[in-house]
Write a protein that holds these residues in place. Structure first.
Motif, mmCIF file in Angstrom:
data_model
loop_
_atom_site.group_PDB
_atom_site.id
_atom_site.type_symbol
_atom_site.label_atom_id
_atom_site.label_comp_id
_atom_site.label_asym_id
_atom_site.label_seq_id
_atom_site.Cartn_x
_atom_site.Cartn_y
_atom_site.Cartn_z
ATOM 1 N N ALA A 241 0.606 -1.109 -0.074
ATOM 2 C CA ALA A 241 -0.044 0.019 0.019
ATOM 3 C C ALA A 241 0.861 1.084 -0.026
ATOM 4 N N ILE A 242 1.917 1.478 1.021
ATOM 5 C CA ILE A 242 2.660 2.441 1.115
ATOM 6 C C ILE A 242 3.514 2.609 -0.309
ATOM 7 N N LEU A 243 4.013 1.572 -0.964
ATOM 8 C CA LEU A 243 4.756 1.718 -1.849
ATOM 9 C C LEU A 243 3.855 2.172 -3.337
ATOM 10 N N SER A 244 2.967 1.540 -3.224
ATOM 11 C CA SER A 244 2.122 1.721 -4.580
ATOM 12 C C SER A 244 1.524 3.192 -4.646
ATOM 13 N N ALA A 245 1.058 3.675 -3.254
ATOM 14 C CA ALA A 245 0.466 4.995 -3.197
ATOM 15 C C ALA A 245 1.646 5.925 -3.784
ATOM 16 N N GLN A 246 2.936 5.745 -3.116
ATOM 17 C CA GLN A 246 4.089 6.657 -3.220
ATOM 18 C C GLN A 246 4.340 6.837 -4.678
ATOM 19 N N MET A 247 4.621 5.637 -5.413
ATOM 20 C CA MET A 247 4.909 5.790 -6.908
ATOM 21 C C MET A 247 3.892 6.487 -7.961
ATOM 22 N N VAL A 248 2.549 5.982 -7.350
ATOM 23 C CA VAL A 248 1.532 6.770 -8.447
ATOM 24 C C VAL A 248 1.677 8.199 -8.113
ATOM 25 N N MET A 249 1.725 8.592 -6.693
ATOM 26 C CA MET A 249 1.624 10.078 -6.476
ATOM 27 C C MET A 249 2.751 10.875 -6.956
ATOM 28 N N VAL A 250 3.958 10.346 -6.816
ATOM 29 C CA VAL A 250 5.147 10.903 -7.535
ATOM 30 C C VAL A 250 5.237 11.081 -8.760
ATOM 31 N N ALA A 302 -8.978 1.139 0.841
ATOM 32 C CA ALA A 302 -10.309 1.041 -0.088
ATOM 33 C C ALA A 302 -10.764 2.481 -0.736
ATOM 34 N N VAL A 303 -11.030 3.414 0.315
ATOM 35 C CA VAL A 303 -11.366 4.560 0.156
ATOM 36 C C VAL A 303 -10.067 5.527 -0.710
ATOM 37 N N GLY A 304 -9.212 5.146 -0.112
ATOM 38 C CA GLY A 304 -7.943 6.050 -1.017
ATOM 39 C C GLY A 304 -7.798 5.309 -2.302
ATOM 40 N N LEU A 305 -7.962 3.885 -2.676
ATOM 41 C CA LEU A 305 -7.965 3.432 -4.104
ATOM 42 C C LEU A 305 -9.024 4.182 -4.811
ATOM 43 N N GLY A 335 -6.089 11.051 -2.075
ATOM 44 C CA GLY A 335 -5.960 9.374 -1.963
ATOM 45 C C GLY A 335 -4.513 8.910 -1.489
ATOM 46 N N TRP A 336 -3.880 9.654 -1.751
ATOM 47 C CA TRP A 336 -2.367 9.379 -1.138
ATOM 48 C C TRP A 336 -2.343 9.272 0.345
ATOM 49 N N SER A 337 -3.135 10.376 0.921
ATOM 50 C CA SER A 337 -3.181 10.333 2.334
ATOM 51 C C SER A 337 -3.899 9.198 2.793
ATOM 52 N N PHE A 338 -5.089 8.844 2.414
ATOM 53 C CA PHE A 338 -5.625 7.764 2.677
ATOM 54 C C PHE A 338 -4.874 6.520 2.918
ATOM 55 N N ALA A 342 -2.970 4.933 6.347
ATOM 56 C CA ALA A 342 -3.512 3.728 6.860
ATOM 57 C C ALA A 342 -2.497 2.503 6.717
ATOM 58 N N GLY A 343 -1.693 2.690 5.614
ATOM 59 C CA GLY A 343 -0.748 1.594 5.357
ATOM 60 C C GLY A 343 0.399 1.728 6.467
ATOM 61 N N SER A 344 0.720 3.011 6.773
ATOM 62 C CA SER A 344 1.793 3.120 7.829
ATOM 63 C C SER A 344 1.552 2.968 9.142
ATOM 64 N N ALA A 345 0.139 2.994 9.530
ATOM 65 C CA ALA A 345 -0.329 2.799 11.039
ATOM 66 C C ALA A 345 -0.341 1.238 11.057
ATOM 67 N N LEU A 346 -0.757 0.474 10.075
ATOM 68 C CA LEU A 346 -1.084 -0.855 9.783
ATOM 69 C C LEU A 346 0.346 -1.382 10.157
ATOM 70 N N PHE A 347 1.423 -0.831 9.410
ATOM 71 C CA PHE A 347 2.654 -1.416 9.405
ATOM 72 C C PHE A 347 3.280 -1.309 11.072
ATOM 73 N N ALA A 348 2.950 -0.318 11.517
ATOM 74 C CA ALA A 348 3.521 -0.044 12.783
ATOM 75 C C ALA A 348 2.765 -0.854 13.834
ATOM 76 N N THR A 349 1.570 -1.211 13.530
ATOM 77 C CA THR A 349 0.925 -2.103 14.563
ATOM 78 C C THR A 349 1.374 -3.657 14.443
ATOM 79 N N VAL A 350 1.665 -4.020 13.353
ATOM 80 C CA VAL A 350 1.876 -5.517 13.069
ATOM 81 C C VAL A 350 3.250 -6.068 12.722
ATOM 82 N N ILE A 351 4.035 -5.106 12.580
ATOM 83 C CA ILE A 351 5.703 -5.749 12.581
ATOM 84 C C ILE A 351 6.013 -6.238 14.119
ATOM 85 N N SER A 352 7.282 -7.025 13.978
ATOM 86 C CA SER A 352 7.665 -7.705 15.194
ATOM 87 C C SER A 352 8.466 -6.517 16.156
#
Length: 416
Positions: A241-250, A302-305, A335-338, A342-352
Motif C-alpha cells: 500500500a505504502i509503495l504503490s501510493a508513493q509511486m503513483v503520486m510521485v 479502499a477509500v484511497g484507491l 488518495g495518497w493520504s488515505f 492507513a498503510g503506515s499505521a497498519l505497518f507500525a501495528t503488526v511488525i515484530s
C-alpha cells in the motif's frame, strides 16, 4: 507503567514531535524548490542538474535504514536528533555551494539534506510507539499533518533570504539554506533535550516487564525487513500500500508541471495546482487517521484507491482541461493520504517488536527509492506517450493493491 502514565508520556511525545517536525520540515521543504534552482545555476547543465535534483531523494533512501538501525540501538531521541543534525549539516554545506558556485558541496549538501526527509518519516512512526492500537492512525496522522506547515513555508524561504541578502550581500539561495540549516538544528535540539523518556525504549521496557521478550536486533536490517515481508502477510499488505501510493503520486505529480506548461498554462497556475495537491496530501490527515482507527485500515486503503481512481480518470480523460487537471491533483493528494496513513499505521501495528525501528527504517528507505524511480521513469514514459498514457500506467501499478484489498482474505489486514 500504568495506562495513565503511558498516556501522559504519549501526549508529551506527540507535542515534541509536532513542534520539531514543523521546524525540521521547513528545512526539508527547501530542497525540492530552491535546491532545484540552485542545482541548475551551479551546474549549468541539464543532465547534471537532473542528477542534483534527485540527490536529496537518494539521500533519504540511503539514510532511512541506518537511521532506523540507530533508533533500534539507541532509541528515537538519538536517531531523530542525529537525522535532523545531518540534514542541517547538508543545508549549511549548501551555503558556500550557493555563494561560490561549488559543485561538490552542492551534491554533498543535497545528499545529506535527504536525511531530513528520512527522519520526518521516522517521526510519524515514533508517534505510534506508545499509542494504543485504536489510536495509532490518529497519532501518526497528527505528525503527517503538522509537516504541512514546514512543507508550505520551506519553498518560501527565498523571501526572508532576500532580506538577508540585501543586508549582508549573501547570495539569496545561500541565505535560504542558512535559515533551513538553523531550523533543522533547532529540530534536533528539541528532540534531543526534551524527548525524555524515549518512547521506543520505554515501550521496550514495558514489554519486558510484561513477560519474557525476544531480544531487540540491531544488525542485518535488510534481511530482517525481507523476512518480515515474507513471513507477515499483514506487513506485506501495508508495504504494498505504502509503495504503490508513493509511486503513483510521485509519477503524476512530477510530470504535471511540465504537462501544464506544455499546454499553455502559466507558472502561477503550476504553483497553485501543486499547492492544492500538497494541501490534499496533508490537510485531511487527522480525519484520515480517525477513519483508519474507527473503520479499519483496509477500509481506509479502499477509500484511497477509489479516490486515486477518480484522480487518474479526471486527468487521463481530460488532459487538456486545466480545471480537470487541478481536480485530478487534489484527488491524487487525498488518495495518497488515505493509503499512506492507513498503510503506515497498519505497518507500525503488526511488525515484530524486536525489529520495529530498523524495519520501519527499511520501509521508509524503500518508499523514497520507489519515489525516486517513479520520478525518473515518468519523464521518458510521458515523452514517448502522453499524460493520459501515464495516468493509465499509474492505474496498472495499483492493480496488485486493489487485488490484495478486495480479494485477499480479511485476515491479511488488521481491523478489516
Amino acid at each position: 507503567m500504568n495506562e495513565l502514565t503511558r498516556s501522559r508520556v504519549q501526549q508529551r511525545t506527540l507535542w515534541i514531535l509536532a513542534v520539531s517536525q514543523i521546524f525540521g520540515t521547513i528545512g526539508v521543504g527547501v530542497a525540492p524548490s530552491i535546491g532545484i534552482l540552485l542545482a541548475e545555476e551551479v551546474t549549468s547543465s541539464e543532465a547534471w542538474a537532473g542528477l542534483a535534483r534527485t540527490a536529496s531523494t537518494l539521500g533519504a533512501a540511503l539514510l532511512g535504514l541506518p537511521l532506523g538501525n540507530l533508533a533500534a540501538r539507541f532509541g528515537r531521541r538519538v536517531a531523530l536528533a542525529s537525522g535532523w543534525w545531518l540534514a542541517a549539516l547538508g543545508a549549511l554545506l549548501l551555503v558556500p555551494a550557493a555563494q561560490y558556485q561549488l559543485v561538490i558541496p552542492l551534491f554533498a549538501g543535497l545528499l545529506l539534506i535527504g536525511s531530513g526527509s528520512a527522519i520526518s518519516l521516522q517521526a510519524r512512526f515514533a508517534a505510534t510507539d506508545l499509542a494504543a492500537d485504536d489510536h495509532k492512525g490518529r497519532s501518526l496522522a497528527l505528525i503527517v499533518w503538522v509537516g504541512t506547515i514546514g512543507t508550505v513555508l520551506g519553498p518560501n524561504l527565498g523571501i526572508p533570504a532576500q532580506r538577508i541578502s540585501d543586508a549582508t550581500g549573501l547570495h539569496v539561495y545561500a541565505g535560504a539554506f542558512l535559515i533551513a540549516g538553523v531550523a533543522m538544528l533547532v529540530a534536533g535540539l528539541l528532540v534531543f533535550l526534551l524527548m525524555r523518556p524515549d518512547p521506543l525504549l520505554l515501550n521496550r521496557e514495558t514489554d519486558q516487564l510484561a513477560g519474557p521478550a525476544l531480544p531487540v536486533r540491531h544488525r542485518g536490517g535488510l534481511k530482517r525487513f525481507a523476512a518480515e515481508l515474507r513471513n507477515n502477510p499483514r506487513a506485506r499488505y501495508a508495504v504494498v500500500a505504502i509503495l504503490s501510493a508513493q509511486m503513483v503520486m510521485v509519477a503524476i505529480m512530477t510530470m504535471t508541471p511540465i504537462h501544464v506548461t506544455d499546454h499553455g498554462g502559466s507558472v502561477s497556475l503550476v504553483g497553485v495546482t501543486i499547492s492544492l495537491h500538497i494541501l490534499g496530501m496533508y490537510a485531511l490527515a487527522p480525519l484520515v487517521g480517525y477513519v483508519a482507527d474507527r473503520w479499519g485500515y483496509r477500509f481506509s486503503i479502499a477509500v484511497g484507491l477509489a479516490i486515486f481512481a477518480g484522480s487518474l480518470l479526471a486527468g487521463g480523460l481530460h488532459p487538456q482541461n486545466m480545471g480537470w487537471i487541478m481536480t485530478s491533483l487534489i484527488l491524487l493528494g487525498v488518495g495518497w493520504s488515505f493509503i499512506n496513513v492507513a498503510g503506515s499505521a497498519l505497518f507500525a501495528t503488526v511488525i515484530s517488536k524486536q525489529d520495529r525501528a530498523s524495519v520501519q527504517g527499511g520501509v521508509d528507505a524503500l518508499s523514497n527509492l520507489c519515489g525516486a524511480t517513479a520520478a525518473f521513469a515518468a519523464g521518458p514514459l510521458m515523452a514517448v506517450s502522453s499524460f493520459s498514457a501515464l495516468a493509465a500506467i499509474a492505474g496498472i501499478v495499483l492493480i496488485p493493491l486493489v487485488l490484495m484489498t478486495t480479494v485477499t482474505p480479511k485476515t491479511a489486514a488488521l481491523k478489516s
